[in-house]
Design a protein around this motif. Structure first.
Motif, PDB file in Angstrom:
ATOM      1  N   ARG A  40       0.805  -1.231   0.000  1.00  0.00           N
ATOM      2  CA  ARG A  40       0.000   0.000   0.000  1.00  0.00           C
ATOM      3  C   ARG A  40       0.832   1.272   0.000  1.00  0.00           C
ATOM      4  NH1 ARG A  40      -3.416  -0.802   5.102  1.00  0.00           N
ATOM      5  NH2 ARG A  40      -3.990   1.336   4.603  1.00  0.00           N
ATOM      6  N   TYR A  41       2.124   1.154   0.303  1.00  0.00           N
ATOM      7  CA  TYR A  41       2.955   2.341   0.476  1.00  0.00           C
ATOM      8  C   TYR A  41       4.232   2.235  -0.351  1.00  0.00           C
ATOM      9  CZ  TYR A  41      -0.024   2.598   4.577  1.00  0.00           C
ATOM     10  OH  TYR A  41      -1.111   2.624   5.405  1.00  0.00           O
ATOM     11  N   ILE A  42       4.764   3.413  -0.680  1.00  0.00           N
ATOM     12  CA  ILE A  42       6.089   3.493  -1.273  1.00  0.00           C
ATOM     13  C   ILE A  42       6.862   4.554  -0.485  1.00  0.00           C
ATOM     14  CG2 ILE A  42       5.342   5.109  -3.060  1.00  0.00           C
ATOM     15  CD1 ILE A  42       7.527   3.730  -4.837  1.00  0.00           C
ATOM     16  N   VAL A  43       7.979   4.160   0.089  1.00  0.00           N
ATOM     17  CA  VAL A  43       8.788   5.079   0.885  1.00  0.00           C
ATOM     18  C   VAL A  43       9.699   5.833  -0.061  1.00  0.00           C
ATOM     19  CG1 VAL A  43      10.490   5.292   2.720  1.00  0.00           C
ATOM     20  CG2 VAL A  43       8.649   3.601   2.922  1.00  0.00           C
ATOM     21  N   VAL A  44       9.551   7.158  -0.073  1.00  0.00           N
ATOM     22  CA  VAL A  44      10.299   7.984  -1.016  1.00  0.00           C
ATOM     23  C   VAL A  44      11.520   8.647  -0.388  1.00  0.00           C
ATOM     24  CG1 VAL A  44       8.312   8.413  -2.499  1.00  0.00           C
ATOM     25  CG2 VAL A  44       8.781   9.976  -0.616  1.00  0.00           C
ATOM     26  N   LYS A  45      11.564   8.695   0.948  1.00  0.00           N
ATOM     27  CA  LYS A  45      12.694   9.370   1.588  1.00  0.00           C
ATOM     28  C   LYS A  45      12.752   8.987   3.056  1.00  0.00           C
ATOM     29  CE  LYS A  45      14.875  13.865   1.580  1.00  0.00           C
ATOM     30  NZ  LYS A  45      14.799  15.218   1.060  1.00  0.00           N
ATOM     31  N   GLY A  46      13.943   9.017   3.609  1.00  0.00           N
ATOM     32  CA  GLY A  46      14.158   8.863   5.041  1.00  0.00           C
ATOM     33  C   GLY A  46      14.932  10.064   5.529  1.00  0.00           C
ATOM     34  N   ILE A  47      14.512  10.655   6.640  1.00  0.00           N
ATOM     35  CA  ILE A  47      15.161  11.866   7.157  1.00  0.00           C
ATOM     36  C   ILE A  47      15.559  11.643   8.608  1.00  0.00           C
ATOM     37  CG2 ILE A  47      14.893  14.330   7.665  1.00  0.00           C
ATOM     38  CD1 ILE A  47      12.636  14.327   5.509  1.00  0.00           C
ATOM     39  N   ILE A  48      16.802  11.938   8.926  1.00  0.00           N
ATOM     40  CA  ILE A  48      17.290  11.926  10.300  1.00  0.00           C
ATOM     41  C   ILE A  48      17.374  13.383  10.740  1.00  0.00           C
ATOM     42  CG2 ILE A  48      19.261  11.426  11.787  1.00  0.00           C
ATOM     43  CD1 ILE A  48      19.896   9.090   9.876  1.00  0.00           C
ATOM     44  N   SER A  49      16.721  13.712  11.854  1.00  0.00           N
ATOM     45  CA  SER A  49      16.732  15.077  12.363  1.00  0.00           C
ATOM     46  C   SER A  49      17.370  15.077  13.747  1.00  0.00           C
ATOM     47  CB  SER A  49      15.299  15.626  12.432  1.00  0.00           C
ATOM     48  OG  SER A  49      15.303  16.944  12.918  1.00  0.00           O
ATOM     49  N   PRO A  50      18.684  15.252  13.813  1.00  0.00           N
ATOM     50  CA  PRO A  50      19.377  15.178  15.101  1.00  0.00           C
ATOM     51  C   PRO A  50      19.288  16.479  15.898  1.00  0.00           C
ATOM     52  CG  PRO A  50      20.957  15.544  13.358  1.00  0.00           C
ATOM     53  CD  PRO A  50      19.607  15.393  12.692  1.00  0.00           C
ATOM     54  N   VAL A  51      19.316  16.334  17.208  1.00  0.00           N
ATOM     55  CA  VAL A  51      19.417  17.497  18.080  1.00  0.00           C
ATOM     56  C   VAL A  51      20.891  17.774  18.317  1.00  0.00           C
ATOM     57  CG1 VAL A  51      17.234  17.032  19.222  1.00  0.00           C
ATOM     58  CG2 VAL A  51      19.315  16.092  20.171  1.00  0.00           C
ATOM     59  N   GLY A  52      21.224  18.904  18.873  1.00  0.00           N
ATOM     60  CA  GLY A  52      22.615  19.217  19.167  1.00  0.00           C
ATOM     61  C   GLY A  52      23.129  20.327  18.278  1.00  0.00           C
ATOM     62  N   ASP A  53      24.263  20.884  18.663  1.00  0.00           N
ATOM     63  CA  ASP A  53      24.771  22.049  17.947  1.00  0.00           C
ATOM     64  C   ASP A  53      26.015  21.797  17.111  1.00  0.00           C
ATOM     65  OD1 ASP A  53      26.502  21.676  20.002  1.00  0.00           O
ATOM     66  OD2 ASP A  53      26.293  23.669  20.863  1.00  0.00           O
ATOM     67  N   SER A  54      26.510  20.556  17.095  1.00  0.00           N
ATOM     68  CA  SER A  54      27.718  20.330  16.296  1.00  0.00           C
ATOM     69  C   SER A  54      27.673  18.966  15.611  1.00  0.00           C
ATOM     70  CB  SER A  54      28.961  20.429  17.175  1.00  0.00           C
ATOM     71  OG  SER A  54      28.915  19.446  18.189  1.00  0.00           O
ATOM     72  N   TYR A  55      26.557  18.633  15.041  1.00  0.00           N
ATOM     73  CA  TYR A  55      26.394  17.340  14.384  1.00  0.00           C
ATOM     74  C   TYR A  55      27.127  17.357  13.052  1.00  0.00           C
ATOM     75  CZ  TYR A  55      24.165  13.079  12.882  1.00  0.00           C
ATOM     76  OH  TYR A  55      23.932  11.811  12.464  1.00  0.00           O
ATOM     77  N   LYS A  56      28.149  16.535  12.907  1.00  0.00           N
ATOM     78  CA  LYS A  56      28.945  16.544  11.687  1.00  0.00           C
ATOM     79  C   LYS A  56      29.191  15.137  11.143  1.00  0.00           C
ATOM     80  CE  LYS A  56      30.702  20.973  12.193  1.00  0.00           C
ATOM     81  NZ  LYS A  56      29.605  21.811  11.927  1.00  0.00           N
ATOM     82  N   LYS A  57      28.396  14.164  11.551  1.00  0.00           N
ATOM     83  CA  LYS A  57      28.625  12.787  11.096  1.00  0.00           C
ATOM     84  C   LYS A  57      28.287  12.637   9.629  1.00  0.00           C
ATOM     85  CE  LYS A  57      28.608  10.507  15.351  1.00  0.00           C
ATOM     86  NZ  LYS A  57      29.756   9.761  15.590  1.00  0.00           N
ATOM     87  N   LYS A  58      28.949  11.685   8.982  1.00  0.00           N
ATOM     88  CA  LYS A  58      28.725  11.435   7.562  1.00  0.00           C
ATOM     89  C   LYS A  58      28.124  10.050   7.344  1.00  0.00           C
ATOM     90  CE  LYS A  58      32.396  14.517   6.299  1.00  0.00           C
ATOM     91  NZ  LYS A  58      33.616  14.775   5.624  1.00  0.00           N
ATOM     92  N   ALA A  59      27.316   9.607   8.297  1.00  0.00           N
ATOM     93  CA  ALA A  59      26.810   8.232   8.243  1.00  0.00           C
ATOM     94  C   ALA A  59      25.901   7.988   7.054  1.00  0.00           C
ATOM     95  CB  ALA A  59      26.066   7.914   9.535  1.00  0.00           C
ATOM     96  N   THR A  60      25.312   9.017   6.503  1.00  0.00           N
ATOM     97  CA  THR A  60      24.358   8.815   5.413  1.00  0.00           C
ATOM     98  C   THR A  60      24.943   9.129   4.042  1.00  0.00           C
ATOM     99  OG1 THR A  60      23.504  11.056   5.622  1.00  0.00           O
ATOM    100  CG2 THR A  60      22.420   9.356   6.933  1.00  0.00           C
ATOM    101  N   GLU A  61      26.221   9.380   3.954  1.00  0.00           N
ATOM    102  CA  GLU A  61      26.796   9.801   2.674  1.00  0.00           C
ATOM    103  C   GLU A  61      26.685   8.732   1.588  1.00  0.00           C
ATOM    104  OE1 GLU A  61      31.476   8.808   3.673  1.00  0.00           O
ATOM    105  OE2 GLU A  61      30.844  10.852   3.406  1.00  0.00           O
ATOM    106  N   ASN A  62      26.546   7.466   1.963  1.00  0.00           N
ATOM    107  CA  ASN A  62      26.440   6.405   0.968  1.00  0.00           C
ATOM    108  C   ASN A  62      25.013   5.992   0.659  1.00  0.00           C
ATOM    109  OD1 ASN A  62      29.237   6.224   0.673  1.00  0.00           O
ATOM    110  ND2 ASN A  62      29.392   4.891   2.450  1.00  0.00           N
TER     111      ASN A  62
END
Length: 93
Positions: A40-62
């Motif tokens: 019934r569904y098609i997932v078009v996007k996933g979004i991570i919304s982190p809290v904090g003031d210096s989030y610099k991870k590259k975990a989603t680059e791939n």
């Protein structure tokens, strides 16, 4: 059901993600698989919304469908999840 008849879904995860782990990303994969397996569904996007003031991870680059949105982390005060959902909804509409 054709893809045009399926409901488009955006997955959103809010949290500290400190540190982000493979299981955080796996959570998106499991949710997408479950929703799409219903037919019934098609997932078009996933979004991570982190809290904090210096989030610099590259975990989603791939990933070609999971992104990081730093809007929540740039707010001066804690933001209710409902406000993050409204913000993300406005961006994709």
């Amino acid at each position: 059901m054709t893809s045009q008849e399926k409901t488009k879904v955006v997955l959103l995860a809010c949290g500290s993600f400190n540190p982000i782990t493979n299981m955080h990303l796996r959570m998106f994969e499991l949710a997408r698989d479950h929703l799409e397996d219903t037919g019934r569904y098609i997932v078009v996007k996933g979004i991570i919304s982190p809290v904090g003031d210096s989030y610099k991870k590259k975990a989603t680059e791939n990933s070609d469908w999971i992104t990081v949105d730093d809007w929540e982390s740039q707010q001066l005060e804690w933001v209710e999840t409902a406000k993050v959902v409204r913000w993300e909804r406005l961006k994709i509409m």
